[in-house]
Design a protein around this motif. Structure first.
Motif, short mmCIF file in Angstrom:
data_model
loop_
_atom_site.label_atom_id
_atom_site.label_comp_id
_atom_site.label_asym_id
_atom_site.label_seq_id
_atom_site.Cartn_x
_atom_site.Cartn_y
_atom_site.Cartn_z
N GLY A 48 23.44 58.25 46.53
CA GLY A 48 22.77 58.27 45.24
C GLY A 48 21.30 57.95 45.30
N ALA A 49 20.78 57.62 46.48
CA ALA A 49 19.37 57.30 46.62
C ALA A 49 18.52 58.55 46.38
N VAL A 50 17.35 58.36 45.77
CA VAL A 50 16.44 59.46 45.44
C VAL A 50 15.46 59.66 46.60
N VAL A 51 15.41 60.90 47.12
CA VAL A 51 14.59 61.21 48.29
C VAL A 51 13.68 62.38 47.97
N ALA A 52 12.38 62.19 48.17
CA ALA A 52 11.43 63.30 48.05
C ALA A 52 11.37 64.03 49.38
N ASP A 53 11.65 65.33 49.34
CA ASP A 53 11.61 66.18 50.53
C ASP A 53 10.28 66.92 50.53
N LEU A 54 9.33 66.46 51.34
CA LEU A 54 7.99 67.06 51.38
C LEU A 54 8.02 68.31 52.26
N GLY A 55 7.44 69.39 51.76
CA GLY A 55 7.50 70.65 52.49
C GLY A 55 8.90 71.23 52.46
N ALA A 62 17.09 70.29 50.92
CA ALA A 62 17.59 69.56 49.76
C ALA A 62 19.11 69.71 49.64
N ALA A 63 19.62 70.89 49.96
CA ALA A 63 21.07 71.10 49.92
C ALA A 63 21.77 70.21 50.94
N LEU A 64 21.17 70.05 52.12
CA LEU A 64 21.75 69.18 53.14
C LEU A 64 21.70 67.72 52.72
N ALA A 88 17.71 77.06 42.48
CA ALA A 88 18.88 76.62 43.22
C ALA A 88 19.48 75.34 42.64
N GLY A 89 18.84 74.78 41.61
CA GLY A 89 19.39 73.62 40.92
C GLY A 89 18.83 72.28 41.32
N PHE A 90 17.70 72.29 42.06
CA PHE A 90 17.11 71.03 42.49
C PHE A 90 15.85 70.71 41.69
#
Length: 236
Positions: A48-55, A62-64, A88-90
């Protein structure tokens, strides 16, 4: 400095369409690099942690992250990539990693910067911004090409430049800030992080006809591997 970063950003936008992340997932070399990065995030963050995926490209990583039980925010400088991630829903945010990050201080649990820091004119600013937006106890996970893998150490003894230092290569010319593990760890400490020991994917040896890869050697001697995967822990 701002003008130099603007030029670096423009060069990256011209050089990358946003489809590169999907291409990485088709290569076992990069799949293993990403797996190490995802493992580090999972080891340090709860579900449930929020992670910013840069690039983030179109949201493939994000799916992974979602499969690991994490809540990703897809971030990219390419507008079309953000649009694909949204479709894609993100959640998606357009941002330039060479500038201030558009997140509140202490608002994120994690940041993933895969193959990003080598493209940034001012990596100290990027690390400082990642530290700012992370909550105490949060984690930044970086992956970046290794400036000093096994073969390049030998090449340098014979007066040849490391592979990552090539201003004339079709895409390596965008790698303007190459790192060794000690240099990356120094930057993380200066920004307030506690760096983890490095991980790597493969030790690579290239000949004119073949490329040899060893996962075993990368586990044994990660600072000789092709990619560096490192976590920076923000103190509680």
């Amino acid at each position: 400095m701002r003008r130099a970063q603007s030029r670096a950003t423009a060069a990256n936008v011209r050089g990358y369409s946003g489809d590169e992340v999907a291409g990485y997932l088709g290569d076992p070399y990069h799949r293993l690099r990403l797996r190490h990065a995802l493992d580090l995030l999972s080891e340090h963050l709860p579900r449930g942690a929020v992670v910013a995926d840069l690039g983030a490209g179109g949201g493939e990583v994000a799916a992974l992250l979602t499969q690991r039980g994490l809540r990703p925010i897809a971030c990219d400088v390419v507008t079309d990539a953000c649009r694909v991630a949204l479709d894609a829903g993100f959640p998606a945010v357009r941002l330039d990693v060479g500038d201030l990050l558009p997140f509140r201080s202490r608002s994120l649990d994690g940041v993933l910067a895969g193959e990003i820091i080598e493209h940034v004119y001012d990596p100290a600013l990027l690390l400082a911004e990642c530290h700012r937006v992370l909550r105490p106890g949060g984690v930044l996970v970086l992956t970046t090409p290794n400036l000093a893998p096994a073969q390049d150490r030998v090449r340098f003894l014979f007066g040849r430049a490391p592979r990552q230092v090539d201003p004339f290569h079709e895409y390596l010319h965008l790698h303007i800030r190459p790192f060794t593990y000690p240099l990356l760890a120094t930057g993380l400490r200066a920004a307030g992080f506690v760096p983890s020991p490095p991980r790597s994917n493969h030790v690579v040896w290239r000949t004119r006809r073949r490329e040899f890869r060893s996962r075993w050697a990368a586990r044994r001697w990660p600072t000789l591997g092709g990619s560096l995967v490192v976590a920076g822990l923000r103190r509680p």
